[in-house]
Write a protein that holds these residues in place. Structure first.
Motif, PDB file in Angstrom:
ATOM      1  N   LEU A   1     -14.688   2.202  10.158  1.00 22.00           N
ATOM      2  CA  LEU A   1     -15.248   0.873  10.367  1.00 22.00           C
ATOM      3  C   LEU A   1     -14.545   0.157  11.508  1.00 22.00           C
ATOM      4  N   GLU A   2     -13.305   0.451  11.722  1.00 16.49           N
ATOM      5  CA  GLU A   2     -12.510  -0.159  12.776  1.00 16.49           C
ATOM      6  C   GLU A   2     -12.142   0.912  13.793  1.00 16.49           C
ATOM      7  N   PRO A   3     -12.099   0.537  15.065  1.00 13.46           N
ATOM      8  CA  PRO A   3     -11.680   1.523  16.079  1.00 13.46           C
ATOM      9  C   PRO A   3     -10.159   1.649  16.134  1.00 13.46           C
ATOM     10  N   MET A   4      -9.548   1.804  14.960  1.00 15.59           N
ATOM     11  CA  MET A   4      -8.098   1.910  14.885  1.00 15.59           C
ATOM     12  C   MET A   4      -7.718   3.357  14.605  1.00 15.59           C
ATOM     13  N   PRO A   5      -6.584   3.781  15.145  1.00 11.15           N
ATOM     14  CA  PRO A   5      -6.159   5.157  14.868  1.00 11.15           C
ATOM     15  C   PRO A   5      -5.827   5.354  13.386  1.00 11.15           C
ATOM     16  N   ILE A   6      -6.016   6.581  12.931  1.00  9.04           N
ATOM     17  CA  ILE A   6      -5.640   6.966  11.575  1.00  9.04           C
ATOM     18  C   ILE A   6      -4.386   7.823  11.689  1.00  9.04           C
ATOM     19  N   VAL A   7      -3.373   7.501  10.901  1.00 10.18           N
ATOM     20  CA  VAL A   7      -2.109   8.247  10.921  1.00 10.18           C
ATOM     21  C   VAL A   7      -2.162   9.328   9.846  1.00 10.18           C
ATOM     22  N   PHE A   8      -1.850  10.547  10.277  1.00 14.91           N
ATOM     23  CA  PHE A   8      -1.768  11.686   9.369  1.00 14.91           C
ATOM     24  C   PHE A   8      -0.315  12.155   9.325  1.00 14.91           C
ATOM     25  N   GLU A   9       0.146  12.539   8.146  1.00 15.24           N
ATOM     26  CA  GLU A   9       1.487  13.105   7.990  1.00 15.24           C
ATOM     27  C   GLU A   9       1.312  14.565   7.564  1.00 15.24           C
ATOM     28  N   PHE A  10       1.581  15.472   8.495  1.00 15.79           N
ATOM     29  CA  PHE A  10       1.346  16.897   8.280  1.00 15.79           C
ATOM     30  C   PHE A  10       2.574  17.602   7.735  1.00 15.79           C
ATOM     31  N   PHE A  11       2.309  18.639   6.926  1.00 16.69           N
ATOM     32  CA  PHE A  11       3.370  19.526   6.465  1.00 16.69           C
ATOM     33  C   PHE A  11       2.748  20.883   6.147  1.00 16.69           C
TER      34      PHE A  11
END
Length: 153
Positions: free
Chosen positions: A112-122
């Motif tokens: 809905l917002e043009p904001m980045p999504i933060v992913f935490e990978f492992f």
């Protein structure tokens, strides 16, 4: 009324004896997932999975190993009036990645917002160190394990 069908790709990215998974550090209720996303207009599932995997993880040099299968899933349990037609792929990463890292997807689809999504990978060890995955993200894990030979694990 017929539910809208959305076409999605899922990337099972392996490195040595591990599968790449992630959590949303600012939305833990989203659960643990594998990289996935929406197929864009004019794009094949093969193209989409490589694009989505790179956009979400930041890993370059991913190679397509094989198509694992597909699934249709009603998303009403996540309060979405839609059906996801899902294509699952096995991708390999032969580099030497960090054990954990964060990456921002700058252009998320469906946001809905043009904001980045933060992913935490492992990396989760296969086959026994895999945590429970949300919303049938683990649907094709048995197929992945069948296709991997013992020396690849």
């Amino acid at each position: 009324m017929t539910k809208q069908v959305k076409y999605k790709v899922f990337a099972f990215i392996t490195n040595r004896r591990r599968l790449l998974v992630f959590r949303h550090p600012y939305a833990p209720e989203a659960g643990i997932q594998v990289p996935a996303g929406t197929i864009e207009a004019g794009e094949s599932p093969d193209e989409a999975v490589l694009r989505e995997a790179f956009e979400e993880t930041g890993l370059s040099g991913l190679t397509m190993d094989c198509f694992l299968g597909e699934q249709e899933r009603d998303m009403s349990d996540f309060v979405r009036d839609e059906i996801n037609h899902r294509y699952f792929y096995h991708l390999r990463y032969d580099g030497n990645p960090a054990d954990t890292w964060r990456h921002e997807e700058r252009d998320p689809s469906g946001g809905l917002e043009p904001m980045p999504i933060v992913f935490e990978f492992f990396w989760a060890s296969l086959p026994y160190g895999l945590p429970p995955l949300v919303a049938d993200h683990d649907r094709m894990i048995p197929e992945l394990l069948k296709r991997l030979s013992l020396e690849d694990l």
